[in-house]
Design a protein around this motif. Sequence first.
Motif, short mmCIF file in Angstrom:
data_model
loop_
_atom_site.label_atom_id
_atom_site.label_comp_id
_atom_site.label_asym_id
_atom_site.label_seq_id
_atom_site.Cartn_x
_atom_site.Cartn_y
_atom_site.Cartn_z
N GLY A 31 0.79 -1.23 0.00
CA GLY A 31 0.00 0.00 0.00
C GLY A 31 0.81 1.27 0.00
N GLY A 32 2.10 1.17 -0.34
CA GLY A 32 2.94 2.37 -0.37
C GLY A 32 3.07 2.96 -1.75
N ASN A 33 3.88 4.02 -1.85
CA ASN A 33 4.06 4.68 -3.14
C ASN A 33 4.68 3.75 -4.18
OD1 ASN A 33 2.98 7.14 -2.39
ND2 ASN A 33 4.93 7.97 -1.69
N VAL A 34 5.60 2.88 -3.75
CA VAL A 34 6.23 1.96 -4.70
C VAL A 34 5.20 0.99 -5.26
CG1 VAL A 34 8.00 0.19 -5.00
CG2 VAL A 34 8.48 2.18 -3.60
N ALA A 35 4.25 0.56 -4.44
CA ALA A 35 3.19 -0.32 -4.92
C ALA A 35 2.40 0.36 -6.03
CB ALA A 35 2.26 -0.71 -3.77
N PHE A 36 2.12 1.63 -5.84
CA PHE A 36 1.36 2.35 -6.86
C PHE A 36 2.21 2.67 -8.08
CE2 PHE A 36 -1.51 2.69 -3.33
CZ PHE A 36 -2.75 2.57 -3.94
N ASP A 37 3.52 2.82 -7.89
CA ASP A 37 4.40 2.94 -9.06
C ASP A 37 4.30 1.69 -9.92
OD1 ASP A 37 5.34 5.45 -8.38
OD2 ASP A 37 7.16 4.72 -7.41
N CYS A 38 4.29 0.53 -9.26
CA CYS A 38 4.16 -0.74 -9.99
C CYS A 38 2.80 -0.84 -10.68
CB CYS A 38 4.35 -1.92 -9.04
SG CYS A 38 6.01 -2.08 -8.35
N ALA A 39 1.76 -0.52 -9.93
CA ALA A 39 0.40 -0.65 -10.46
C ALA A 39 0.17 0.29 -11.65
CB ALA A 39 -0.61 -0.36 -9.36
N ARG A 40 0.60 1.51 -11.50
CA ARG A 40 0.36 2.49 -12.56
C ARG A 40 1.26 2.23 -13.77
NH1 ARG A 40 0.35 8.23 -9.67
NH2 ARG A 40 -0.61 8.87 -11.63
N SER A 41 2.44 1.67 -13.51
CA SER A 41 3.31 1.28 -14.63
C SER A 41 2.68 0.13 -15.40
CB SER A 41 4.70 0.88 -14.11
OG SER A 41 5.38 1.99 -13.58
N ALA A 42 2.13 -0.84 -14.66
CA ALA A 42 1.47 -1.99 -15.31
C ALA A 42 0.32 -1.51 -16.18
CB ALA A 42 0.98 -2.97 -14.25
N LYS A 43 -0.43 -0.54 -15.70
CA LYS A 43 -1.54 0.01 -16.49
C LYS A 43 -1.03 0.62 -17.79
CE LYS A 43 -6.05 0.89 -16.21
NZ LYS A 43 -7.08 -0.13 -15.93
N ARG A 44 0.09 1.32 -17.69
CA ARG A 44 0.66 1.96 -18.89
C ARG A 44 1.28 0.94 -19.85
NH1 ARG A 44 0.08 5.57 -15.13
NH2 ARG A 44 0.08 7.80 -15.59
N LEU A 45 1.61 -0.23 -19.32
CA LEU A 45 2.16 -1.29 -20.17
C LEU A 45 1.07 -2.16 -20.79
CD1 LEU A 45 5.17 -2.31 -17.90
CD2 LEU A 45 5.31 -1.21 -20.16
N GLY A 46 -0.19 -1.80 -20.58
CA GLY A 46 -1.28 -2.47 -21.27
C GLY A 46 -2.16 -3.36 -20.43
N CYS A 47 -1.89 -3.50 -19.13
CA CYS A 47 -2.76 -4.33 -18.29
C CYS A 47 -4.15 -3.69 -18.21
CB CYS A 47 -2.18 -4.47 -16.89
SG CYS A 47 -0.76 -5.56 -16.81
N GLU A 48 -5.16 -4.49 -18.46
CA GLU A 48 -6.52 -3.96 -18.47
C GLU A 48 -7.10 -3.85 -17.06
OE1 GLU A 48 -8.73 -6.52 -21.03
OE2 GLU A 48 -7.47 -6.10 -22.79
N LYS A 49 -6.76 -4.82 -16.21
CA LYS A 49 -7.28 -4.83 -14.85
C LYS A 49 -6.09 -4.82 -13.88
CE LYS A 49 -9.77 -7.64 -11.46
NZ LYS A 49 -10.28 -8.98 -11.14
N VAL A 50 -6.02 -3.77 -13.08
CA VAL A 50 -4.93 -3.65 -12.11
C VAL A 50 -5.53 -3.45 -10.73
CG1 VAL A 50 -2.87 -2.39 -11.41
CG2 VAL A 50 -3.42 -2.61 -13.84
N SER A 51 -5.11 -4.29 -9.78
CA SER A 51 -5.62 -4.20 -8.41
C SER A 51 -4.45 -4.01 -7.45
CB SER A 51 -6.37 -5.48 -8.02
OG SER A 51 -7.41 -5.76 -8.93
N VAL A 52 -4.68 -3.19 -6.43
CA VAL A 52 -3.71 -3.01 -5.35
C VAL A 52 -4.36 -3.56 -4.08
CG1 VAL A 52 -2.48 -1.35 -3.91
CG2 VAL A 52 -2.57 -1.02 -6.38
N VAL A 53 -3.68 -4.47 -3.41
CA VAL A 53 -4.22 -5.12 -2.22
C VAL A 53 -3.24 -4.88 -1.07
CG1 VAL A 53 -5.09 -7.26 -1.23
CG2 VAL A 53 -5.19 -6.90 -3.71
N CYS A 54 -3.77 -4.38 0.05
CA CYS A 54 -2.86 -4.07 1.16
C CYS A 54 -3.48 -4.37 2.51
CB CYS A 54 -2.43 -2.61 1.10
SG CYS A 54 -3.75 -1.43 1.36
N LEU A 55 -2.60 -4.47 3.51
CA LEU A 55 -3.02 -4.77 4.87
C LEU A 55 -3.70 -3.57 5.53
CD1 LEU A 55 -2.88 -6.73 7.34
CD2 LEU A 55 -0.62 -5.76 7.83
N GLU A 56 -3.25 -2.38 5.20
CA GLU A 56 -3.72 -1.18 5.88
C GLU A 56 -5.14 -0.80 5.46
OE1 GLU A 56 0.59 -1.38 5.60
OE2 GLU A 56 -0.94 -1.27 4.02
#
Length: 703
Positions: A450-475
């Motif tokens: 759930g940190g900034n690096v997680a969202f860097d990964c998620a948003r990068s994946a979206k830009r690389l063509g992933c249609e469905k991107v989910s972020v799952v965290c403990l917090e």
Amino acid sequence: MSKIKIVIDGMEVYADENKTIMEAAEESDIYIPHLCHHPDLHDVGGCRLCVVEIQGTDEAQTACTTKVEEGMIVKTKSEKLDKMRRLSMELMLANHVDDCTTCPKYLKCELQSLIQYLGVSTSRLRRTLNAVIVDTENPLIVRDLNRCVACGRCVRVCRDVRGVGILGFDKNEEERTYVGVKDNLSLENANCRFCGACVEVCPTGALQDKKGLFKEGNREEVLIPCKHECPAEINVPKYVRFIKEGNFEEAAAVIREKAPFPKSLGLVCMRFCESACRRKDINGAVSIRDLKRFAAESDSYKWKEKSFKKENTNRKIAVIGSGPAGLTAAYYLAKLGHAVDVHEKLPVAGGMLSAGIPDYRLPKEVVDSEIDIIRDAGVNIITGSKIESIKALKDKQYDVVLIAVGTDKGVRIPIPGSDLKDVYVNIDFLRRDLINMDIDMKKSVVVLGGGNVAFDCARSAKRLGCEKVSVVCLEAADNMTASSEELEEAKDEGIQIYNSRNFVKIEECEGNVSGIVCQEVEDFYFDENRKLILNIKENSEHLISGEMIIFATGQRADLTAFGEIELSQRGLVKVDEGYKTNVDGIFAVGDAVTGTASVIQAIAGARKAAASIDIYLGGDGVIEEKLSSEQPLNPEIGMEEGFAKRECSHYKCVSVDKRIDNFDLMTVGLDERTAKCEASRCLQCDLRPQLKKSKFWTEYKVK
């Protein structure tokens, strides 16, 4: 100007002829009781506590309004003066709340100190106090008229020093004098500038800063919270004021005095300064990071003419790692005259700036331009140079080795399925091109963390063509470590966030990832041994589908080459206050010492490490430099209509449809007009420490 001689209580005192008796006494460290007097304010003699007897004059005179004359003989202590002062004090106290122990200024109050000095009691007089509700509705300032003694200091500082003039004397229905706000408005609606000068000069607890507004510590520092909270101690009010004045080059120079990465910071800084900004409690913090970006983008590099460069010391230093910590330390060490080689295992310099933060947040060319300046200072950067043995490196005639490797190893939680194909760790995914990692992007991806690096990964994946991107965290949603801007922008880009989830296992189907099995978490905490304790909701196990999993649940330092270096219980390099390790001549700084932190924290630590290394090598450790011009502070800020309601301006994102399929910089900074407008929202907190601090009677040499 000629000096004249007067005598105060038998002591000869010399003073300028235009001074008052009070000023002459204070310059000689002689105490005369006073309350309405303040060294920065014109005197009115209202409190009548500073009365003195002058030889040849029948009536007692107020020392703060009586000018000195040649040969004047002054007596500050007598039975008559004591009676006059006690009566004045008793009249003030008759309208003052009895209980001082509940006041935030208890034991730090000038009035209380005077009561002690004069030995005053209110028992002789009839109390006339009428309780007034304490006003806590105004931003930043609490007004408690129950503690006001109508000394007028706040009125005079607001009117005469600040030029705002919204405070004044008024009378209530009982004809009792009190200090009121213009037209009985709230401070906000009366166009208060919230500079805090009134609170600073108030001798009682009548005006208070709201609880928690300032931290404990040195007055000169804590009263400027944006600068105090900046790890590198950048003089925020100074560069913001330069921007307001249109002097953008000087603003850039101010930032350069403390940080060699102003452009990068203008895009990715964690904004500790904004979190501390007093304006946030009015209508939003000043957009300091965006102003930093604007200043850095306006830099003409004239500051280089003032930058220091010392003579060659014939000392050689190796820095392992070219992230912000390593390069900052290298930059200052080179300027101190040492030969510096920076060894970087990756094919590019910059560490996480170049090989971790996606280009849509921080373009590589921005980092490269700042690294060029570091090279110009004499730093030799060797890329593709992985250090296998720190001992072997030091034996290559290096006087000092500085470990600045950062935390660039992703953490893979050992749950079932974590070793499956299409399961990656954050850092590897973000620098996939640099390490030649062949990643087969899927249509759906789940990022764990759930940190900034997680969202860097998620948003990068979206830009690389992933249609469905989910972020799952403990917090929980309100306790995520990612910044609010990351969360908002990610949601705009269609990224789904699942909060309060525990990871059970990675589900597979025929050897392929099909999702992450989770449980809902009601709450969690860490026990005394830092062990995670989870309260799981019953029967809450469920699958969040995804064909690809990215662990973004933390990072650690790769210290395998440094076997002789002592580590802490957290697995980080153990150093002393001077950043020395247990091995002589080897220092460490940055994330390898602190754990994953921010760019500005890495820079701040590196500056201290560079100074410490220079001292170790026989230097003076002085890296401070004055790159900007002096900036006279004008205490008169004046009235400004609607100041408290002036809106916040900050960067803008390009529309989602224009950013979601590329890694181009997704933000647009401030233009000149909006930058100057935003800078004008600053409360100018650095003016408050310019007001002199009143001395208590115990602090005078002659009492």
